[in-house]
Design a protein around this motif. Structure first.
Motif, PDB file in Angstrom:
ATOM      1  N   ASP A 100      46.543  40.950  32.379  1.00  0.00           N
ATOM      2  CA  ASP A 100      45.226  40.333  32.104  1.00  0.00           C
ATOM      3  C   ASP A 100      44.061  41.270  32.451  1.00  0.00           C
ATOM      4  O   ASP A 100      42.933  40.825  32.631  1.00  0.00           O
ATOM      5  CB  ASP A 100      45.101  39.000  32.862  1.00  0.00           C
ATOM      6  CG  ASP A 100      45.024  39.212  34.388  1.00  0.00           C
ATOM      7  OD1 ASP A 100      45.256  40.353  34.857  1.00  0.00           O
ATOM      8  OD2 ASP A 100      44.724  38.231  35.101  1.00  0.00           O
ATOM      9  N   TRP A 101      44.337  42.565  32.545  1.00  0.00           N
ATOM     10  CA  TRP A 101      43.298  43.554  32.880  1.00  0.00           C
ATOM     11  C   TRP A 101      42.150  43.477  31.869  1.00  0.00           C
ATOM     12  O   TRP A 101      42.356  43.526  30.668  1.00  0.00           O
ATOM     13  CB  TRP A 101      43.930  44.940  32.899  1.00  0.00           C
ATOM     14  CG  TRP A 101      43.026  46.150  32.810  1.00  0.00           C
ATOM     15  CD1 TRP A 101      43.133  47.155  31.895  1.00  0.00           C
ATOM     16  CD2 TRP A 101      41.948  46.512  33.673  1.00  0.00           C
ATOM     17  NE1 TRP A 101      42.170  48.124  32.138  1.00  0.00           N
ATOM     18  CE2 TRP A 101      41.426  47.747  33.215  1.00  0.00           C
ATOM     19  CE3 TRP A 101      41.343  45.900  34.777  1.00  0.00           C
ATOM     20  CZ2 TRP A 101      40.354  48.404  33.815  1.00  0.00           C
ATOM     21  CZ3 TRP A 101      40.266  46.543  35.382  1.00  0.00           C
ATOM     22  CH2 TRP A 101      39.783  47.773  34.930  1.00  0.00           C
ATOM     23  N   ASP A 102      40.926  43.325  32.411  1.00  0.00           N
ATOM     24  CA  ASP A 102      39.745  43.148  31.567  1.00  0.00           C
ATOM     25  C   ASP A 102      38.754  44.279  31.868  1.00  0.00           C
ATOM     26  O   ASP A 102      37.958  44.192  32.795  1.00  0.00           O
ATOM     27  CB  ASP A 102      39.134  41.775  31.862  1.00  0.00           C
ATOM     28  CG  ASP A 102      37.969  41.430  30.959  1.00  0.00           C
ATOM     29  OD1 ASP A 102      37.349  42.362  30.393  1.00  0.00           O
ATOM     30  OD2 ASP A 102      37.665  40.227  30.815  1.00  0.00           O
ATOM     31  N   VAL A 103      38.816  45.331  31.067  1.00  0.00           N
ATOM     32  CA  VAL A 103      38.010  46.518  31.347  1.00  0.00           C
ATOM     33  C   VAL A 103      36.505  46.233  31.207  1.00  0.00           C
ATOM     34  O   VAL A 103      35.696  46.761  31.967  1.00  0.00           O
ATOM     35  CB  VAL A 103      38.455  47.722  30.464  1.00  0.00           C
ATOM     36  CG1 VAL A 103      38.157  47.503  28.993  1.00  0.00           C
ATOM     37  CG2 VAL A 103      37.816  49.025  30.954  1.00  0.00           C
ATOM     38  N   ASP A 104      36.133  45.355  30.271  1.00  0.00           N
ATOM     39  CA  ASP A 104      34.699  45.035  30.097  1.00  0.00           C
ATOM     40  C   ASP A 104      34.155  44.314  31.326  1.00  0.00           C
ATOM     41  O   ASP A 104      33.061  44.611  31.802  1.00  0.00           O
ATOM     42  CB  ASP A 104      34.488  44.160  28.842  1.00  0.00           C
ATOM     43  CG  ASP A 104      34.843  44.913  27.569  1.00  0.00           C
ATOM     44  OD1 ASP A 104      34.784  46.163  27.593  1.00  0.00           O
ATOM     45  OD2 ASP A 104      35.191  44.268  26.566  1.00  0.00           O
ATOM     46  N   LEU A 105      34.946  43.360  31.827  1.00  0.00           N
ATOM     47  CA  LEU A 105      34.531  42.630  33.035  1.00  0.00           C
ATOM     48  C   LEU A 105      34.412  43.605  34.210  1.00  0.00           C
ATOM     49  O   LEU A 105      33.443  43.558  34.975  1.00  0.00           O
ATOM     50  CB  LEU A 105      35.548  41.526  33.354  1.00  0.00           C
ATOM     51  CG  LEU A 105      35.316  40.730  34.643  1.00  0.00           C
ATOM     52  CD1 LEU A 105      33.974  40.002  34.613  1.00  0.00           C
ATOM     53  CD2 LEU A 105      36.447  39.722  34.872  1.00  0.00           C
ATOM     54  N   PHE A 106      35.389  44.509  34.337  1.00  0.00           N
ATOM     55  CA  PHE A 106      35.375  45.484  35.431  1.00  0.00           C
ATOM     56  C   PHE A 106      34.110  46.335  35.373  1.00  0.00           C
ATOM     57  O   PHE A 106      33.435  46.550  36.385  1.00  0.00           O
ATOM     58  CB  PHE A 106      36.614  46.377  35.354  1.00  0.00           C
ATOM     59  CG  PHE A 106      36.695  47.408  36.448  1.00  0.00           C
ATOM     60  CD1 PHE A 106      37.109  47.059  37.727  1.00  0.00           C
ATOM     61  CD2 PHE A 106      36.337  48.738  36.217  1.00  0.00           C
ATOM     62  CE1 PHE A 106      37.180  48.007  38.754  1.00  0.00           C
ATOM     63  CE2 PHE A 106      36.398  49.687  37.225  1.00  0.00           C
ATOM     64  CZ  PHE A 106      36.828  49.318  38.490  1.00  0.00           C
TER      65      PHE A 106
END
Length: 385
Positions: free
Chosen positions: A233-239
């Motif tokens: 569920d890695w969310d690069v935009d959220l990070f």
């Protein structure tokens, strides 16, 4: 909110209050202090934020299951039943570490092995494929904690210990852990409102952490990777949004941060590390023997250092600690000097009475963080004003 979940931040002994305060300032909910850990509640974005922004955390764990275990087979059965397909692919890789405090379970490595077997067997039985073990760069890092008969299975969100900030390429013979360095500075009460000095700066860790505290720079921006970046569920935009929001909170710093070391190789390493951390505009490092120096100017000075200790460096303790006391007395009026030592007998040679003593551990060594207040003129004169 249904997207919130419990997390546990692990820390060093004596830093629990600091970590609790940090979590409060970051916006964590339901904070509960333990021994060497603080639990809290937040969402996925907050998990990213905690890993990026906490100075005194070593690791952030996300507990996913707690159950009672009576023996190894019971552990195997209960781990097997868990929905591992929610967390990793059958062809992925995993690593497991275990800590046990129990009369029934005595070998943490065996517990880790049994947990691994259960997960691998589950995938093989249901998909005919099996994950591999990868101790260095696993897709999923799992933590097993058994306290008597209570077992908690957690996902390790951080991966490598958070003290590995990513700015240090060079270390000396006895480097100080970055989390320990940050905690010492925070315990000393330094707020970035005065000049700061580390007179025995080694590879520059205390200086780098002091600069990041002064400017409110998140400590883990330089890290190559967090474990959660390999999750499904890695969310690069959220990070990146979280990273940006933390960077907006940095502040200006209008004082000096100075480092001395009498070893030319230490000075070179410290300069390299400070440059890597992009902190060289705030910090100046000089090749100096502290015992031959005195304070420049009459501005208030805040000093934090980690003197070498006999464990790894060969020095005459009595002479060395006498010199620390003499140099502070004669050359550094208007200074609050803090240092950590694991040589508790050596403190009596300083020849000054500490105004604070805080019990900590440096690696496995019981230590004291001590504070000496050097007044302008005599102490008596201070109270006559």
């Amino acid at each position: 909110m249904e997207n919130n979940f419990k997390m546990v931040a692990k820390t060093l002994f004596g830093f629990e209050d600091l970590l609790e305060k940090e979590l409060l300032q970051l916006g964590a909910q339901d904070i509960k202090k333990g021994v060497r850990n603080v639990s809290f509640v937040g969402d996925k974005g907050f998990m990213y934020k905690a890993n990026l922004g906490l100075r005194t955390a070593i690791k952030i764990l996300k507990p996913i299951k707690t159950f009672r275990v009576v023996n190894e087979q019971d552990l195997y059965d209960k781990v097997y039943k868990m929905p591992w397909e929610n967390y990793m692919k059958p062809t992925g890789s995993l690593a497991i570490d275990a800590t046990v405090h129990s009369n029934v379970f005595t070998h943490s490595k065996y517990i880790a092995l049994k947990t691994k077997d259960a997960i691998v067997d589950k995938f093989r039985d249901t998909t005919q494929e099996r994950p591999n073990v990868d101790l260095r760069f696993p897709d999923l890092k799992i933590n097993v904690h058994i306290d008597r008969q209570q077992c908690t299975i957690s996902l390790d969100t951080s991966g490598e210990s958070l003290h590995r900030r990513g700015y240090k390429t060079a270390t000396n013979i006895a480097p100080i852990n970055e989390v320990l360095a940050a905690g010492l500075i925070m315990l000393s009460g330094w707020d970035g409102q005065s000049d700061f000095m580390d007179p025995m700066c080694g590879s520059g860790t205390i200086l780098a952490e002091a600069a990041m505290i002064a400017c409110n720079i998140p400590p883990n921006l330089m890290r190559k990777e967090f474990a959660f970046e390999r999750w499904q569920d890695w969310d690069v935009d959220l990070f990146e949004t979280i990273e940006e929001s933390l960077l907006k909170k940095t502040r200006d710093f209008h004082h000096k941060i100075i480092g001395y070391d009498k070893s030319p190789s230490a000075v070179k390493k410290a300069k390299d590390n400070i440059k890597n951390a992009h902190l060289d505009e705030f910090i100046s490092i000089q090749h100096e023997d502290f015992f031959k120096t005195q304070k420049a100017g009459d501005k208030k000075l805040h000093m934090v250092f980690n003197p070498p200790y006999g464990e790894r460096l060969d020095i005459d303790m009595e002479k060395f600690y006498t010199n620390i006391g003499d140099t502070l007395k004669q050359g550094y009026p208007g200074t609050h000097a803090w240092f950590i030592t694991s040589n508790l007998d050596a403190l009596k040679f300083v020849g000054l009475r500490p105004s604070r003593k805080i019990k900590l551990f440096n690696a496995k060594l019981e230590s004291r963080l001590v504070k000496y207040e050097m007044y302008e003129g005599s102490k008596k004169a201070k109270y006559m004003d």
